[in-house]
Write a protein that holds these residues in place. Structure first.
Motif, PDB file in Angstrom:
ATOM      1  N   LYS A  32       0.821  -1.204   0.000  1.00 47.09           N
ATOM      2  CA  LYS A  32       0.000   0.000   0.000  1.00 47.09           C
ATOM      3  C   LYS A  32       0.859   1.259   0.000  1.00 47.09           C
ATOM      4  N   ASN A  33       2.015   1.194   0.688  1.00 43.86           N
ATOM      5  CA  ASN A  33       2.914   2.351   0.719  1.00 43.86           C
ATOM      6  C   ASN A  33       3.466   2.683  -0.661  1.00 43.86           C
ATOM      7  N   ILE A  34       3.682   1.664  -1.469  1.00 42.51           N
ATOM      8  CA  ILE A  34       4.172   1.916  -2.828  1.00 42.51           C
ATOM      9  C   ILE A  34       3.119   2.680  -3.624  1.00 42.51           C
ATOM     10  N   PHE A  35       1.860   2.312  -3.465  1.00 42.44           N
ATOM     11  CA  PHE A  35       0.793   3.024  -4.161  1.00 42.44           C
ATOM     12  C   PHE A  35       0.711   4.482  -3.712  1.00 42.44           C
ATOM     13  N   HIS A  36       0.971   4.722  -2.433  1.00 42.51           N
ATOM     14  CA  HIS A  36       0.910   6.091  -1.918  1.00 42.51           C
ATOM     15  C   HIS A  36       2.046   6.960  -2.452  1.00 42.51           C
ATOM     16  N   LEU A  37       3.121   6.332  -2.916  1.00 44.84           N
ATOM     17  CA  LEU A  37       4.218   7.107  -3.497  1.00 44.84           C
ATOM     18  C   LEU A  37       3.750   7.904  -4.714  1.00 44.84           C
ATOM     19  N   GLY A  38       2.781   7.357  -5.442  1.00 40.77           N
ATOM     20  CA  GLY A  38       2.266   8.041  -6.628  1.00 40.77           C
ATOM     21  C   GLY A  38       1.693   9.402  -6.320  1.00 40.77           C
ATOM     22  N   ARG A  39       1.134   9.546  -5.125  1.00 40.84           N
ATOM     23  CA  ARG A  39       0.583  10.840  -4.710  1.00 40.84           C
ATOM     24  C   ARG A  39       1.660  11.924  -4.719  1.00 40.84           C
ATOM     25  N   TYR A  40       2.905  11.536  -4.480  1.00 38.80           N
ATOM     26  CA  TYR A  40       3.995  12.506  -4.440  1.00 38.80           C
ATOM     27  C   TYR A  40       4.832  12.503  -5.717  1.00 38.80           C
ATOM     28  N   LEU A  41       5.018  11.314  -6.295  1.00 37.74           N
ATOM     29  CA  LEU A  41       5.845  11.235  -7.504  1.00 37.74           C
ATOM     30  C   LEU A  41       5.226  11.975  -8.678  1.00 37.74           C
ATOM     31  N   PHE A  42       3.899  11.860  -8.831  1.00 35.80           N
ATOM     32  CA  PHE A  42       3.253  12.509  -9.966  1.00 35.80           C
ATOM     33  C   PHE A  42       3.419  14.031  -9.931  1.00 35.80           C
ATOM     34  N   PRO A  43       3.045  14.711  -8.848  1.00 37.00           N
ATOM     35  CA  PRO A  43       3.240  16.171  -8.872  1.00 37.00           C
ATOM     36  C   PRO A  43       4.711  16.577  -8.895  1.00 37.00           C
ATOM     37  N   LEU A  44       5.571  15.786  -8.240  1.00 41.54           N
ATOM     38  CA  LEU A  44       6.992  16.150  -8.252  1.00 41.54           C
ATOM     39  C   LEU A  44       7.606  16.014  -9.635  1.00 41.54           C
ATOM     40  N   SER A  45       7.008  15.189 -10.508  1.00 42.21           N
ATOM     41  CA  SER A  45       7.538  15.062 -11.870  1.00 42.21           C
ATOM     42  C   SER A  45       7.398  16.378 -12.643  1.00 42.21           C
ATOM     43  N   PHE A  46       6.528  17.254 -12.190  1.00 40.27           N
ATOM     44  CA  PHE A  46       6.370  18.551 -12.849  1.00 40.27           C
ATOM     45  C   PHE A  46       7.542  19.488 -12.550  1.00 40.27           C
ATOM     46  N   LEU A  47       8.442  19.078 -11.661  1.00 44.28           N
ATOM     47  CA  LEU A  47       9.650  19.877 -11.422  1.00 44.28           C
ATOM     48  C   LEU A  47      10.494  20.002 -12.686  1.00 44.28           C
TER      49      LEU A  47
END
Length: 144
Positions: A2-17
């Motif tokens: 479940k923690n891996i799935f929660h990473l998407g919440r942060y990885l997706f917006p951070l990719s806009f860097l």
């Protein structure tokens, strides 16, 4: 798992860097994407940089995140419609592109149109299913 799935919440917006770095590191390139009918292309380059940064911060901290995802989806959709689609059709490309590179540039712009539509869909999905804070949206809008 479940923690891996929660990473998407942060990885997706951070990719806009990536776009923040491009707008900041190569302002000439960012300004060249501003349509000719808009004045002050460098202003729009830096204005969108600030908007993208605000989106990233809002999405990562989870404050006004539903509104941020929705506004970012609108921005990405407008980029596809007002910038990449006309360029894919041969408008807004400089006359220096009239040589052999024109067809290649048009193909790349068409790829950008579909990439933007894909990202727009992901942003809307995040707005609807991942974002928690609907502050800033009209109540009837957030219940749709």
């Amino acid at each position: 798992m479940k923690n891996i799935f929660h990473l998407g919440r942060y990885l997706f917006p951070l990719s806009f860097l990536l776009y923040v770095a491009l707008h900041l590191g190569k302002p000439d390139v960012g300004a060249s994407f501003v349509p000719d009918y808009l004045p002050f292309p460098y202003f729009w380059n830096y204005f969108t940089l600030v908007c993208i940064l605000a989106f990233i911060v809002s999405a990562v901290i989870g404050k006004y995140d539903q509104l941020a995802y929705l506004l970012m989806a609108l921005y990405v959709f407008l980029m596809a419609l007002l910038v990449h689609l006309p360029r894919a059709m041969g408008f807004e490309l400089g006359t220096e592109m009239m040589a052999a590179n024109l067809a290649r540039e048009q193909e790349l712009e068409m790829v950008n149109v579909f990439r933007n539509l894909m990202i727009c869909g992901a942003l809307l999905a995040f707005s609807g299913f991942i974002a928690k804070d609907s502050t800033g949206l009209p109540k009837s809008f957030s219940e749709m």
